[in-house]
Design an enzyme around this catalytic site. Sequence first.
Site, PDB file in Angstrom:
ATOM      1  N   PRO A  95       0.825  -1.213   0.000  1.00 56.60           N
ATOM      2  CA  PRO A  95       0.000   0.000   0.000  1.00 56.60           C
ATOM      3  C   PRO A  95       0.862   1.267   0.000  1.00 56.60           C
ATOM      4  O   PRO A  95       0.352   2.364  -0.208  1.00 56.60           O
ATOM      5  CB  PRO A  95      -0.817  -0.123   1.289  1.00 56.60           C
ATOM      6  N   GLU A 122       3.582  -7.368   9.234  1.00 56.70           N
ATOM      7  CA  GLU A 122       3.791  -5.918   9.150  1.00 56.70           C
ATOM      8  C   GLU A 122       4.537  -5.532   7.881  1.00 56.70           C
ATOM      9  O   GLU A 122       4.582  -4.371   7.512  1.00 56.70           O
ATOM     10  CB  GLU A 122       4.572  -5.415  10.372  1.00 56.70           C
TER      11      GLU A 122
HETATM   12  N1  ADE Z   1      -0.815  -5.078   0.411  1.00 60.36           N
HETATM   13  C1  ADE Z   1      -1.610  -4.610   1.388  1.00 60.36           C
HETATM   14  N2  ADE Z   1      -2.388  -3.628   0.946  1.00 60.36           N
HETATM   15  C2  ADE Z   1      -2.107  -3.454  -0.369  1.00 60.36           C
HETATM   16  C3  ADE Z   1      -2.571  -2.569  -1.385  1.00 60.36           C
HETATM   17  N3  ADE Z   1      -3.513  -1.655  -1.158  1.00 60.36           N
HETATM   18  N4  ADE Z   1      -2.027  -2.669  -2.612  1.00 60.36           N
HETATM   19  C4  ADE Z   1      -1.061  -3.578  -2.863  1.00 60.36           C
HETATM   20  N5  ADE Z   1      -0.578  -4.423  -1.945  1.00 60.36           N
HETATM   21  C5  ADE Z   1      -1.077  -4.365  -0.703  1.00 60.36           C
END
Ligand code: ADE
Length: 252
Positions: A95, A122
Amino acid sequence: MTKQYDVITLFPEMFDAIADSGITRRALDEKAWALKCWNPRDFTSDKHRTVDDRPFGGGPGMVMKAEPLNAAIDAGIQRQKNDGVDKPKVVYLTPQAKPITDEGIRQLCEESGLIFLCGRYEGIDERLIQSRVDIEISIGDYVLSGGELAAMVLIDAMVRLLPGVLNTADSATEDSFSPTRGGLLDHPHYTRPEVWNGLEVPQELMSGNHAGIAKWRKRVAMERTLSRRPDLLEAALKNAVLDQSDLKILSA
Ligand code: ADE
């Protein structure tokens, strides 16, 4: 040429979702793409098969250890080499990257092979990311429990763009976000019966007049884009994909 995709994941069975159903399954059967999952647990050397450890500096949660991931990436690269892909890029799903767009999917699609690295807990030891990752990708500003669903989102979006995967009847060129749609959202779709739940199919679609139908679809697509995603309409005007005469359709 078959696209080669390897995935590093603690949950390989999650990928049955795209391997066993729908368009992605058919494309896999037709060898438009190939999938191989690698579990970092199979690349550990201790008796507990440890893939995570506590974070240096303290704090909640666990961090994925570098070495099992490193060895799993090597296995993926070796497999791709055997199948004719020289230097597959390693993609880390996180993310903490820029959210991908249609354009990003199309660029990724150009690669003959990719290795998707899925994190859990994490996160992953930063030194592994530094040493091995070529591209970091997010699928949106929200946090998933791991990279697996994000990797599947990317693979699904790419595979449907591969030549021959969609037949002309459900061609991807008419999709929302497709450059050939002029930056507009898709128009609504209707099928039989002509009246359902008291709701009629718009008369314009029943006319058999192809020019009239095309005009109606364009107007409704523009109205939708204006009300739902005015940012897209603005971008289409700015990039000269649409011009002021197109906007006149809206007031017609
Ligand atoms: N891993 C956790 N959240 C994610 C996201 N929004 N995009 C890509 N990988 C992720």
